[in-house]
Write a protein that holds these residues in place. Structure first.
Motif, PDB file in Angstrom:
ATOM      1  N   SER A  92      -8.407 -10.261   4.167  1.00 52.40           N
ATOM      2  CA  SER A  92      -6.965 -10.561   4.105  1.00 52.40           C
ATOM      3  C   SER A  92      -6.695 -12.034   4.403  1.00 52.40           C
ATOM      4  O   SER A  92      -5.808 -12.653   3.801  1.00 52.40           O
ATOM      5  CB  SER A  92      -6.198  -9.666   5.077  1.00 52.40           C
ATOM      6  OG  SER A  92      -6.585  -9.934   6.418  1.00 52.40           O
TER       7      SER A  92
ATOM      8  N   ASN B 119      -3.221 -10.854  11.084  1.00 51.79           N
ATOM      9  CA  ASN B 119      -3.766 -12.179  10.723  1.00 51.79           C
ATOM     10  C   ASN B 119      -2.713 -13.292  10.629  1.00 51.79           C
ATOM     11  O   ASN B 119      -3.054 -14.442  10.349  1.00 51.79           O
ATOM     12  CB  ASN B 119      -4.531 -12.090   9.397  1.00 51.79           C
ATOM     13  CG  ASN B 119      -3.620 -11.856   8.197  1.00 51.79           C
ATOM     14  OD1 ASN B 119      -2.398 -11.997   8.282  1.00 51.79           O
ATOM     15  ND2 ASN B 119      -4.208 -11.510   7.061  1.00 51.79           N
ATOM     16  N   ILE B 120      -1.437 -12.965  10.861  1.00 51.73           N
ATOM     17  CA  ILE B 120      -0.380 -13.942  10.599  1.00 51.73           C
ATOM     18  C   ILE B 120      -0.511 -15.205  11.448  1.00 51.73           C
ATOM     19  O   ILE B 120      -0.300 -16.326  10.966  1.00 51.73           O
ATOM     20  CB  ILE B 120       1.028 -13.289  10.779  1.00 51.73           C
ATOM     21  CG1 ILE B 120       2.125 -14.223  10.279  1.00 51.73           C
ATOM     22  CG2 ILE B 120       1.249 -12.859  12.215  1.00 51.73           C
ATOM     23  CD1 ILE B 120       2.038 -14.513   8.796  1.00 51.73           C
TER      24      ILE B 120
ATOM     25  N   THR C 274     -11.975  -6.391   7.176  1.00 56.22           N
ATOM     26  CA  THR C 274     -10.631  -6.379   6.597  1.00 56.22           C
ATOM     27  C   THR C 274      -9.868  -7.656   6.957  1.00 56.22           C
ATOM     28  O   THR C 274      -9.160  -8.229   6.127  1.00 56.22           O
ATOM     29  CB  THR C 274      -9.848  -5.159   7.108  1.00 56.22           C
ATOM     30  OG1 THR C 274     -10.588  -3.984   6.798  1.00 56.22           O
ATOM     31  CG2 THR C 274      -8.487  -5.059   6.460  1.00 56.22           C
TER      32      THR C 274
ATOM     33  N   LEU D  39      -3.252 -17.292   9.935  1.00 57.02           N
ATOM     34  CA  LEU D  39      -2.823 -17.863   8.653  1.00 57.02           C
ATOM     35  C   LEU D  39      -1.877 -19.046   8.865  1.00 57.02           C
ATOM     36  O   LEU D  39      -1.984 -20.086   8.207  1.00 57.02           O
ATOM     37  CB  LEU D  39      -2.141 -16.786   7.795  1.00 57.02           C
ATOM     38  CG  LEU D  39      -3.048 -15.802   7.054  1.00 57.02           C
ATOM     39  CD1 LEU D  39      -2.208 -14.718   6.362  1.00 57.02           C
ATOM     40  CD2 LEU D  39      -3.929 -16.512   6.044  1.00 57.02           C
TER      41      LEU D  39
ATOM     42  N   ASN E 100      -8.825 -14.645   3.866  1.00 55.24           N
ATOM     43  CA  ASN E 100      -9.299 -15.466   2.747  1.00 55.24           C
ATOM     44  C   ASN E 100      -8.429 -15.284   1.502  1.00 55.24           C
ATOM     45  O   ASN E 100      -8.363 -16.170   0.643  1.00 55.24           O
ATOM     46  CB  ASN E 100     -10.754 -15.135   2.419  1.00 55.24           C
ATOM     47  CG  ASN E 100     -11.703 -15.593   3.513  1.00 55.24           C
ATOM     48  OD1 ASN E 100     -11.499 -16.646   4.116  1.00 55.24           O
ATOM     49  ND2 ASN E 100     -12.736 -14.811   3.788  1.00 55.24           N
ATOM     50  N   ALA E 101      -7.766 -14.117   1.411  1.00 58.81           N
ATOM     51  CA  ALA E 101      -6.857 -13.888   0.279  1.00 58.81           C
ATOM     52  C   ALA E 101      -5.442 -14.365   0.589  1.00 58.81           C
ATOM     53  O   ALA E 101      -4.550 -14.246  -0.255  1.00 58.81           O
ATOM     54  CB  ALA E 101      -6.835 -12.397  -0.060  1.00 58.81           C
ATOM     55  N   SER E 102      -5.234 -14.911   1.789  1.00 57.77           N
ATOM     56  CA  SER E 102      -3.910 -15.362   2.241  1.00 57.77           C
ATOM     57  C   SER E 102      -2.862 -14.254   2.111  1.00 57.77           C
ATOM     58  O   SER E 102      -1.729 -14.481   1.674  1.00 57.77           O
ATOM     59  CB  SER E 102      -3.462 -16.608   1.441  1.00 57.77           C
ATOM     60  OG  SER E 102      -4.335 -17.677   1.692  1.00 57.77           O
ATOM     61  N   PHE E 103      -3.299 -13.037   2.510  1.00 60.31           N
ATOM     62  CA  PHE E 103      -2.385 -11.889   2.466  1.00 60.31           C
ATOM     63  C   PHE E 103      -1.917 -11.630   3.894  1.00 60.31           C
ATOM     64  O   PHE E 103      -2.694 -11.166   4.726  1.00 60.31           O
ATOM     65  CB  PHE E 103      -3.115 -10.660   1.908  1.00 60.31           C
ATOM     66  CG  PHE E 103      -2.219  -9.466   1.714  1.00 60.31           C
ATOM     67  CD1 PHE E 103      -1.535  -9.275   0.526  1.00 60.31           C
ATOM     68  CD2 PHE E 103      -2.049  -8.531   2.735  1.00 60.31           C
ATOM     69  CE1 PHE E 103      -0.702  -8.178   0.352  1.00 60.31           C
ATOM     70  CE2 PHE E 103      -1.224  -7.436   2.575  1.00 60.31           C
ATOM     71  CZ  PHE E 103      -0.545  -7.256   1.365  1.00 60.31           C
ATOM     72  N   PRO E 104      -0.652 -11.956   4.202  1.00 60.16           N
ATOM     73  CA  PRO E 104      -0.207 -11.869   5.606  1.00 60.16           C
ATOM     74  C   PRO E 104      -0.074 -10.432   6.117  1.00 60.16           C
ATOM     75  O   PRO E 104       0.444  -9.555   5.425  1.00 60.16           O
ATOM     76  CB  PRO E 104       1.166 -12.556   5.577  1.00 60.16           C
ATOM     77  CG  PRO E 104       1.636 -12.393   4.166  1.00 60.16           C
ATOM     78  CD  PRO E 104       0.410 -12.425   3.305  1.00 60.16           C
ATOM     79  N   THR E 105      -0.568 -10.199   7.325  1.00 60.18           N
ATOM     80  CA  THR E 105      -0.408  -8.924   8.025  1.00 60.18           C
ATOM     81  C   THR E 105      -0.095  -9.245   9.478  1.00 60.18           C
ATOM     82  O   THR E 105      -0.215 -10.395   9.924  1.00 60.18           O
ATOM     83  CB  THR E 105      -1.693  -8.067   7.971  1.00 60.18           C
ATOM     84  OG1 THR E 105      -2.694  -8.679   8.794  1.00 60.18           O
ATOM     85  CG2 THR E 105      -2.226  -7.915   6.555  1.00 60.18           C
TER      86      THR E 105
END
Length: 238
Positions: free
Chosen positions: A212, A222-223, A208, A226, A214-219
């Motif tokens: 997230s 992973n922030i 997951t 990123l 690789n999709a540049s979807f911040p959580t």
């Protein structure tokens, strides 16, 4: 009617109700579970007709579709998984019974016994055990298979195993299903390997994170990675 009212009253006190299959279950194992769960759970044994009515009256009728065996009900405030794990972890060794089908090869391993020479020697040999007398004691000269998997266990074998105090089988309380007020859980859903679950969750978290990131979807997970990656790209571009 009194029994139905009594059982449904107990069911109303607890959020979780479970069905136990007590067919061929030694009473000592059920009593041991009751003792260990004292203060955490209540048990009720009744005819299935009574149980069906009591469950229906207490709003837990979904359990009745799993009811086709001699039953004990368990009422508790713990989760269905915790209750299932308790029964799974509290197995007991039990003796073989004449006429019982052996689920696996039953082997009497070589070694000394505490039996003195006498009639016991004949009983062991009668069960197909390679028994001899050495040093004033009966010894098993070599590993002896007394029952093959899939065959009936004879009376002679049962007596010999009892003489040697060998309890080849394990017995446990079989919890078939549980209802927590919202969902009905069957045993197959509750029979979870904790180590496998833990490693599976770690693998899921890793996958997951990669998706997230690789999709540049911040959580919240992973922030930092990123932002560090964005800063590095920005610096390289400058």
């Amino acid at each position: 009617k009194e029994k139905v009212a009594s059982v449904s009253k107990i069911a109303g006190k607890y959020p979780v109700t479970a069905l136990l299959n007590i067919r061929n279950l030694p009473d000592r194992i059920l009593q041991s579970s009751k003792k260990k769960l004292r203060g955490q759970a209540e048990f009720a044994v009744a005819k299935n007709s009574v149980i069906i009515r009591a469950l229906g009256k207490s709003g837990k009728g979904s359990l009745t579709e799993h009811l086709d065996f001699p039953t004990s009900l368990v009422f508790t405030s713990t989760t269905p998984y915790t209750l299932y794990k308790f029964f799974k972890d509290n197995k007991s060794k039990v003796a073989a019974k004449p006429g019982q089908i052996a689920p696996f090869d039953i082997i009497v391993h070589e070694g000394e016994t505490d039996l003195a020479p006498g009639p016991a020697l004949s009983e062991l040999k009668g069960a197909g055990i390679n028994a001899q007398i050495k040093g004033g004691k009966i010894v098993i000269a070599k590993d002896s298979t007394v029952a093959k998997a899939g065959t009936k266990i004879t009376d002679n074998v049962c007596k010999a195993l009892q003489k040697l105090n060998i309890l080849p089988f394990e017995a446990m309380v079989h919890m078939v299903a549980a209802y927590d007020g919202k969902y009905t859980y069957t045993a197959s859903a509750l029979d979870i390997d904790e180590h496998q679950l833990h490693s599976g969750l770690l693998e899921c978290l890793s996958q997951t994170f990669n998706v997230s990131f690789n999709a540049s979807f911040p959580t919240s997970q992973n922030i930092e990675a990123l932002l560090a990656h964005a800063f590095s790209q920005g610096r390289n571009m400058a």
